[in-house]
Design a protein around this motif. Structure first.
Motif, PDB file in Angstrom:
ATOM      1  N   GLY A  95       0.671  -1.309  -0.067  1.00 22.08           N
ATOM      2  CA  GLY A  95       0.022  -0.102   0.131  1.00 22.08           C
ATOM      3  C   GLY A  95       0.935   1.116   0.003  1.00 22.08           C
ATOM      4  N   PHE A  96       2.122   1.173  -0.071  1.00 25.34           N
ATOM      5  CA  PHE A  96       2.853   2.522  -0.179  1.00 25.34           C
ATOM      6  C   PHE A  96       3.091   2.762  -1.866  1.00 25.34           C
ATOM      7  CE2 PHE A  96       3.966   0.566   3.867  1.00 25.34           C
ATOM      8  CZ  PHE A  96       4.043   1.638   4.546  1.00 25.34           C
ATOM      9  N   GLU A  97       3.164   4.104  -1.953  1.00 19.46           N
ATOM     10  CA  GLU A  97       3.000   4.668  -3.389  1.00 19.46           C
ATOM     11  C   GLU A  97       4.406   4.730  -3.678  1.00 19.46           C
ATOM     12  OE1 GLU A  97       0.172   7.923  -3.401  1.00 19.46           O
ATOM     13  OE2 GLU A  97      -1.365   6.458  -4.027  1.00 19.46           O
ATOM     14  N   ALA A  98       5.415   4.072  -3.613  1.00 23.13           N
ATOM     15  CA  ALA A  98       6.673   4.035  -3.721  1.00 23.13           C
ATOM     16  C   ALA A  98       7.218   4.327  -5.566  1.00 23.13           C
ATOM     17  CB  ALA A  98       7.626   2.871  -3.240  1.00 23.13           C
ATOM     18  N   GLU A  99       7.869   5.261  -5.601  1.00 21.42           N
ATOM     19  CA  GLU A  99       8.298   5.628  -7.018  1.00 21.42           C
ATOM     20  C   GLU A  99       9.767   4.991  -7.371  1.00 21.42           C
ATOM     21  OE1 GLU A  99       7.805   9.654  -7.346  1.00 21.42           O
ATOM     22  OE2 GLU A  99       5.668   9.562  -8.064  1.00 21.42           O
ATOM     23  N   SER A 100      10.508   5.079  -6.103  1.00 25.17           N
ATOM     24  CA  SER A 100      12.006   4.499  -6.279  1.00 25.17           C
ATOM     25  C   SER A 100      12.610   4.040  -4.985  1.00 25.17           C
ATOM     26  CB  SER A 100      12.776   5.683  -6.845  1.00 25.17           C
ATOM     27  OG  SER A 100      13.001   6.750  -6.169  1.00 25.17           O
ATOM     28  N   VAL A 101      13.674   3.324  -5.072  1.00 23.47           N
ATOM     29  CA  VAL A 101      14.405   2.830  -3.795  1.00 23.47           C
ATOM     30  C   VAL A 101      15.590   3.150  -4.220  1.00 23.47           C
ATOM     31  CG1 VAL A 101      14.630   1.031  -2.156  1.00 23.47           C
ATOM     32  CG2 VAL A 101      12.465   1.150  -3.402  1.00 23.47           C
ATOM     33  N   ARG A 102      16.235   3.814  -3.104  1.00 26.99           N
ATOM     34  CA  ARG A 102      17.818   4.100  -3.109  1.00 26.99           C
ATOM     35  C   ARG A 102      18.631   2.845  -2.070  1.00 26.99           C
ATOM     36  NH1 ARG A 102      18.007   8.465  -0.959  1.00 26.99           N
ATOM     37  NH2 ARG A 102      18.961   8.252   0.926  1.00 26.99           N
ATOM     38  N   PRO A 103      19.569   1.912  -2.736  1.00 23.63           N
ATOM     39  CA  PRO A 103      19.875   0.905  -1.601  1.00 23.63           C
ATOM     40  C   PRO A 103      20.661   1.718  -0.458  1.00 23.63           C
ATOM     41  CG  PRO A 103      20.454   0.397  -4.207  1.00 23.63           C
ATOM     42  CD  PRO A 103      19.911   1.991  -3.959  1.00 23.63           C
ATOM     43  N   ALA A 104      20.442   0.758   0.744  1.00 25.40           N
ATOM     44  CA  ALA A 104      21.109   1.016   2.065  1.00 25.40           C
ATOM     45  C   ALA A 104      22.455   0.359   2.034  1.00 25.40           C
ATOM     46  CB  ALA A 104      20.185   1.232   3.079  1.00 25.40           C
ATOM     47  N   PRO A 105      23.720   1.014   2.189  1.00 29.72           N
ATOM     48  CA  PRO A 105      24.629   0.013   2.547  1.00 29.72           C
ATOM     49  C   PRO A 105      24.559  -1.046   3.784  1.00 29.72           C
ATOM     50  CG  PRO A 105      25.027   2.149   3.704  1.00 29.72           C
ATOM     51  CD  PRO A 105      23.610   2.150   3.028  1.00 29.72           C
ATOM     52  N   GLY A 106      25.350  -1.941   3.580  1.00 32.51           N
ATOM     53  CA  GLY A 106      25.361  -3.122   4.623  1.00 32.51           C
ATOM     54  C   GLY A 106      23.985  -3.942   4.458  1.00 32.51           C
ATOM     55  N   GLY A 107      23.709  -4.822   5.445  1.00 31.82           N
ATOM     56  CA  GLY A 107      22.774  -5.706   5.479  1.00 31.82           C
ATOM     57  C   GLY A 107      23.047  -6.900   5.354  1.00 31.82           C
ATOM     58  N   VAL A 108      23.023  -7.842   5.981  1.00 29.18           N
ATOM     59  CA  VAL A 108      23.682  -9.483   5.837  1.00 29.18           C
ATOM     60  C   VAL A 108      22.200 -10.179   5.619  1.00 29.18           C
ATOM     61  CG1 VAL A 108      24.701 -11.413   7.016  1.00 29.18           C
ATOM     62  CG2 VAL A 108      25.521  -8.973   7.532  1.00 29.18           C
ATOM     63  N   VAL A 109      21.352 -10.017   6.353  1.00 31.21           N
ATOM     64  CA  VAL A 109      20.125 -10.792   6.056  1.00 31.21           C
ATOM     65  C   VAL A 109      19.245 -10.177   4.868  1.00 31.21           C
ATOM     66  CG1 VAL A 109      17.946 -11.787   7.253  1.00 31.21           C
ATOM     67  CG2 VAL A 109      20.426 -11.662   8.395  1.00 31.21           C
ATOM     68  N   ALA A 110      18.872  -9.102   5.030  1.00 29.35           N
ATOM     69  CA  ALA A 110      17.833  -8.204   4.246  1.00 29.35           C
ATOM     70  C   ALA A 110      18.307  -7.493   3.177  1.00 29.35           C
ATOM     71  CB  ALA A 110      17.024  -7.735   5.102  1.00 29.35           C
ATOM     72  N   ALA A 111      17.646  -7.124   2.185  1.00 28.28           N
ATOM     73  CA  ALA A 111      18.051  -6.005   1.376  1.00 28.28           C
ATOM     74  C   ALA A 111      17.190  -4.670   1.650  1.00 28.28           C
ATOM     75  CB  ALA A 111      17.609  -6.488  -0.068  1.00 28.28           C
ATOM     76  N   ALA A 112      18.027  -3.762   1.867  1.00 28.02           N
ATOM     77  CA  ALA A 112      17.345  -2.630   2.704  1.00 28.02           C
ATOM     78  C   ALA A 112      17.744  -1.528   1.644  1.00 28.02           C
ATOM     79  CB  ALA A 112      18.044  -2.395   3.855  1.00 28.02           C
ATOM     80  N   GLY A 113      16.639  -0.456   1.938  1.00 27.47           N
ATOM     81  CA  GLY A 113      16.676   0.867   0.899  1.00 27.47           C
ATOM     82  C   GLY A 113      15.689   1.896   1.470  1.00 27.47           C
ATOM     83  N   MET A 114      16.158   3.175   0.847  1.00 30.48           N
ATOM     84  CA  MET A 114      15.294   4.319   1.314  1.00 30.48           C
ATOM     85  C   MET A 114      14.440   4.647   0.191  1.00 30.48           C
ATOM     86  SD  MET A 114      14.932   6.416   3.606  1.00 30.48           S
ATOM     87  CE  MET A 114      16.756   6.414   4.778  1.00 30.48           C
ATOM     88  N   ALA A 115      13.121   4.613   0.436  1.00 25.67           N
ATOM     89  CA  ALA A 115      12.118   4.505  -0.623  1.00 25.67           C
ATOM     90  C   ALA A 115      11.582   5.802  -0.782  1.00 25.67           C
ATOM     91  CB  ALA A 115      10.943   3.563  -0.586  1.00 25.67           C
ATOM     92  N   ARG A 116      11.251   6.425  -1.923  1.00 25.19           N
ATOM     93  CA  ARG A 116      10.779   7.609  -2.089  1.00 25.19           C
ATOM     94  C   ARG A 116       9.480   7.409  -2.682  1.00 25.19           C
ATOM     95  NH1 ARG A 116      11.819  13.115  -2.231  1.00 25.19           N
ATOM     96  NH2 ARG A 116      13.888  12.780  -1.892  1.00 25.19           N
ATOM     97  N   LEU A 117       8.511   8.109  -1.886  1.00 21.56           N
ATOM     98  CA  LEU A 117       7.097   8.070  -2.034  1.00 21.56           C
ATOM     99  C   LEU A 117       6.440   9.042  -3.112  1.00 21.56           C
ATOM    100  CD1 LEU A 117       5.751   6.885   1.328  1.00 21.56           C
ATOM    101  CD2 LEU A 117       6.729   5.466  -0.516  1.00 21.56           C
ATOM    102  N   ARG A 118       5.237   9.081  -3.552  1.00 19.37           N
ATOM    103  CA  ARG A 118       4.573   9.833  -4.521  1.00 19.37           C
ATOM    104  C   ARG A 118       4.412  11.356  -4.193  1.00 19.37           C
ATOM    105  NH1 ARG A 118      -0.405   7.424  -7.773  1.00 19.37           N
ATOM    106  NH2 ARG A 118       1.102   6.096  -8.268  1.00 19.37           N
ATOM    107  N   ASP A 119       4.257  11.138  -2.589  1.00 16.54           N
ATOM    108  CA  ASP A 119       3.832  12.589  -2.160  1.00 16.54           C
ATOM    109  C   ASP A 119       5.181  13.453  -1.686  1.00 16.54           C
ATOM    110  OD1 ASP A 119       4.917  11.127   0.061  1.00 16.54           O
ATOM    111  OD2 ASP A 119       2.978  11.394   1.147  1.00 16.54           O
ATOM    112  N   GLY A 120       6.532  12.781  -2.082  1.00 16.69           N
ATOM    113  CA  GLY A 120       7.692  13.227  -1.744  1.00 16.69           C
ATOM    114  C   GLY A 120       8.303  12.913  -0.531  1.00 16.69           C
ATOM    115  N   SER A 121       7.590  12.103   0.412  1.00 22.07           N
ATOM    116  CA  SER A 121       7.985  11.622   1.536  1.00 22.07           C
ATOM    117  C   SER A 121       9.033  10.444   1.458  1.00 22.07           C
ATOM    118  CB  SER A 121       7.071  11.397   2.640  1.00 22.07           C
ATOM    119  OG  SER A 121       6.355  10.161   1.932  1.00 22.07           O
ATOM    120  N   GLN A 122       9.596   9.953   2.461  1.00 26.14           N
ATOM    121  CA  GLN A 122      10.615   8.835   2.349  1.00 26.14           C
ATOM    122  C   GLN A 122      10.194   7.865   3.450  1.00 26.14           C
ATOM    123  OE1 GLN A 122      14.556   9.598   0.736  1.00 26.14           O
ATOM    124  NE2 GLN A 122      14.411  11.176   2.091  1.00 26.14           N
TER     125      GLN A 122
END
Length: 286
Positions: A13-40
């Motif tokens: 249900g998140f209107e995500a437009e893009s995801v920028r990968p976050a460094p590290g992470g052994v178990v999970a793939a992580a990133g900062m997602a920008r939503l359609r309203d400009g929030s993250q």
């Protein structure tokens, strides 16, 4: 993996437009997602199946915040394959006041939430491997079985440590009542090293990626003591001890508590050679 993370955010249900990968992470793939309203939002998805990992992580964050008064990111969504958190700024790495504030927060956590037994009401995770949190009233027996010897059956630990080294670890565990002073079980973060410290929205320290249990305060501190930390953190332990006094000899005990992290790193094939050499140094007297 960012494409998969983006798809799972949208499915949740998140209107995500893009995801920028976050460094590290052994178990999970992580990133900062920008939503359609400009929030993250900050989001993680699993590389391999571990259906309750994110649920346990979210519960740990809530426990630290609600029971321990520690700043943690708000949990925005959690599913078996997705964790969405409030985004937090980086820690103020070179700010001495920041690390002093962290010392006060951790001292408050340890001093404010004291349990009757060691453990937690459910098992957790440390990296991609299970953390055994079975309750026990005997802290020395619990730490020996659930935090040190628990790692010996792991295939990579069996491969790296020979029979005599494993016996030395068992002898060290038998001697824990003489090596570590009795102390009450307190709520601990469980993976308290610098990379799991960020800044909260108000600028003070915030904690992420917990592996919570009721354990010894000194066991929590050993992660910061034994892993690299910036010069600005130089007064952390002095400030902590001014609020929550540490029994004499605590510096010498840090490496014994840190055996759990060293053995876990070997089991995860993370810096194995150096960790194995450090384990051998610690167990040499045994």
């Amino acid at each position: 993996m960012m494409e998969l993370l983006l798809a799972r955010l949208r499915a949740a249900g998140f209107e995500a437009e893009s995801v920028r990968p976050a460094p590290g992470g052994v178990v999970a793939a992580a990133g900062m997602a920008r939503l359609r309203d400009g929030s993250q939002v900050f989001a993680k998805t699993l590389r391999t199946a571990a259906p309750d990992l994110f649920e346990i992580e979210a519960a740990g964050l809530r426990a630290l915040r609600e029971l321990g008064g520690v700043t943690t990111p708000e949990v925005l969504a959690v599913t078996p394959d997705l964790l969405v958190l409030e985004p937090l700024p980086p820690r103020r790495e070179e700010d001495e006041l920041f690390w002093e504030e962290l010392a006060l927060a951790v001292a408050g956590l340890h001093g404010g939430v004291v349990g009757e037994r060691f453990g937690w009401h459910r098992d957790g995770w440390l990296g991609r491997l299970r953390q055994d949190n079975t309750w026990d009233g005997d802290g020395h027996a619990w730490f020996a079985q659930r935090r040190i010897l628990r790692w010996l059956p792991e295939p990579l630990v069996e491969e790296v440590l020979d029979r005599e080294e494993r016996l030395a670890l068992e002898r060290l565990c038998a001697a824990l009542p003489d090596l570590l002073p009795p102390a009450p079980p307190v709520l601990t973060h469980g993976d308290l090293w610098r990379e799991n410290v960020l800044s909260g929205s108000a600028g003070g320290p915030a904690l992420i990626d917990p592996a919570v249990s009721y354990s010894w305060a000194e066991a929590d501190l050993s992660m910061l003591w034994c892993s690299p930390r910036p010069p600005a953190a130089g007064r952390f332990f002095e400030v902590y001890a001014a609020t929550a006094p540490l029994p004499d000899g605590w510096q010498e005990r840090m490496r014994i508590y840190h055996l759990r992290e060293l053995l876990s790193s070997i089991a995860h094939d993370d810096n194995t050679r150096e960790c194995a050499e450090e384990v051998r140094e610690i167990i040499a007297p045994f």
